[in-house]
Each structure stands twice: as C-alpha cells, then as structure tokens.
Write an enzyme that holds these catalytic residues in place. Sequence first.
Site, PDB file in Angstrom:
ATOM      1  CG  HIS A 261      -0.392 -10.579  24.850  1.00  0.00           C
ATOM      2  ND1 HIS A 261      -0.350 -10.555  25.920  1.00  0.00           N
ATOM      3  CD2 HIS A 261       0.058 -10.509  23.435  1.00  0.00           C
ATOM      4  CE1 HIS A 261       1.111  -9.320  25.957  1.00  0.00           C
ATOM      5  NE2 HIS A 261       0.721  -9.515  24.391  1.00  0.00           N
ATOM      6  CG  ASP A 315       3.760 -10.908  16.876  1.00  0.00           C
ATOM      7  OD1 ASP A 315       4.270  -9.680  16.405  1.00  0.00           O
ATOM      8  OD2 ASP A 315       3.421 -11.149  17.963  1.00  0.00           O
TER       9      ASP A 315
END
Length: 393
Positions: A261, A315
């Site tokens: 991320h 996700d």
Amino acid sequence: MSICEYKPGLENIPATQSSISFVDGQQGILEYRGINIEELGQYSSFLETSYLLIWGGLPTEEELAEFEHEIRYHRRLKYRIRDMMKCFPESGHPMDALQACAAALGLFYSRRALDNPAYIRAAVVRLLAKIPTMVAAFQLMRKGNDPVQPRDDLDYSANFLYMLNEREPDPLAARIFDICLILHAEHTINASTFSAMVTASTLTDPYAVVASAVGTLAGPLHGGANEEVIEMLEEIGSVDNVHAYLDSCLERKAKIMGFGHRVYKVKDPRATILQDLAEQLFEKFGRDEYYDIAVALEQAVAEKLGHKGIYPNVDFYSGLVYRKMGIPTDLFTPVFAIARVAGWLAHWKEQLAENRIFRPTQIYTGARNAPYIPSEKRQSTQDKDLLAGLIAE
C-alpha cells in the site's frame, strides 16, 4: 518561481486540507472524522457512517431516521435509465455500466445549484440510494432478466443483496456486507477521490463527479485489485504451490495482488477486520476453498517481504467475503464503488466549501524551437521508433 522536484504520482505531495479521514500508515490506524474504523465497524451502520463523513458528525436518532427514510424511498431508477441499461452489451464490465448510469443521472437532475443545501442533500440521497440499484439491475439484465425492484422494508445492505440475488439475505450476511461498506467508504486522497475532487473543482454537477471517480476506481491498481486477487488465488491452486508462486513473482518482479500500500507499512486495519468477517461467514456457511491459500500466502509474503512493509491491503480478503455472499467476481469493484460514493460525496462537499479549480504545473521535457517540416519531407514517427528499437537491440 523555482521549479519544484518532480515526484511521479504526486507521492507525498499534499493536494488539499481535509478533516474527513486520517491514516497513520506506520501504526495501521484509520479514522473517519476522528472515530476509529474498528469502532465504526462494530457499532455503526453504513448510512450512519455516510452521514458522519458527509455532514461532519454522527447524526441524532431523528436525523438518522430521516436520512434512512429519504434513502429508502429514492432507490428506484427512472425507466429511461433502465431502458438505456438494456442496450448495454452483456459482455461489458459492470464498472463501465455503472459509470455510464451515474453520468446519466445528471441528465435528469442537471440543475447545478451548488450553493443550495437542499440541492446538495438531494444529490447525496439520490446517489447513495440509486447506485446500488444500478449495480444490481445490470447484473440481472446482462443475464436476460428483468431487474428486481427495491424493497422498502429492507435496510440498505439487505436490500442490495436482495436485489442482486432475488432472495432476502441471511441477517449475518447482510450485517457483514454493511460492515464491508463501512470499511470501503473513505480513505483520504486516493486516486478516485482525487479524480472526484478535480472534477468537483470545475463546479460541474455531482453526478459527473461520481462518474469520473467510478472510471478511476475501475483500474486494477485501485479498486480492480480485489478481482485480481481471486484470479491469483485460482492460479496458485493449492497451499502447496504458494511458495513456488511467490518465488516466481519475486524473480519476475511481478506485483502480488492484494499486497502493499502506498500509505500502510503494516497490515491494513481493514484487511484485519475483513479476515475476521470472512471467518464468521465460513463458520456459518462453510469454508471457502481459497481461504487457506490466502492465509498461507500472507504468511509467506510476511516472511520474505515484511521487512519492506509489504502486507495485505483492503483488497486481499474482501473478495473472499464477497464470494461467499454469492457476488460475482466482476461485481467486486462496483460494490467498492457503492461504498466509496460516501467518501467521494464527502470530499465533493468539502471541496465546494472553499473551492479553487485544480491547475497543477508540469516539468516540460520535449523539444524547443523545432522547425515545421513539409509533409513530403517527413519521416514516419513509427519508422523512427522501429529504427530506435533496432539500434537498441
């Protein structure tokens, strides 16, 4: 004016000031209006969280009841939008259908009274209410079926699952889906939110703002990643293949979907909550065949890449949750959009308060004072590229 340092992707360059959400990527903290995401997931609902994000504070019981009532009775679509959706190709991606439908709303509600609180509230209600109906309707239409009409007696999440699957959902599944929407509702200035803000800064209508954000969310490096996580788990096939797959990715320098991320350097707090939600679903409805692969992959990545701050993001486990609810893989990102509409609208409203159109600069790297060459003397640009490629070889 001095030339600023160029940073691809505007990494770590502030684009705005905001009081909507806060992220601490080193500690794994996410807050909406100062309230920790874990608390909201435990105690709040998606519509209450949406109200918090958009209007800046938790609603009273009366305010929440009125807001829920408005949403409940604005879920239906104009028949012309339904007719338009019937013309979409069955093979089209649901995100493309959603972007077209969101933009089409602006044709019916095009008055841009952006200084009118009543107009702003009506736009918020319409978008929050109708986006789920659009997603569910396209899913049924592309299979040749008529869409299921919303049920006014069902809450926000239960109604969506009902419209999608044509049956009333189990209460646990509906509650878990509602928590998923809370987790995906907002996340500071990500790509789709920035797209929404740039569009909003032109003072266009909110339907165009959401349509632009939907288009941005569709990319695999943003909302589309949860679809690719399932494809990755299918490719791995079994727990025994996890290490070989990971080694192959590292050797090829390929991206491992659902990991890493731009902000978080620890496990995304939303991924932790989603993993727990997945286990709750599996306990009641049976285990997903890919869950063990996912857990093994998380452990393997932590061993080899944890020192680089690469851990599961939002996700990684969300697709497994949606799969268990019977949601098709290519609807994962539209579901993300259903939730993120709340964040987009919050930033839209905040942008309007002190608006200035976005106009960043650039660092020019092209030619200067180039001569104009008559067409009969020009060399093909494609030939130049080909020649450059041959020289490089």
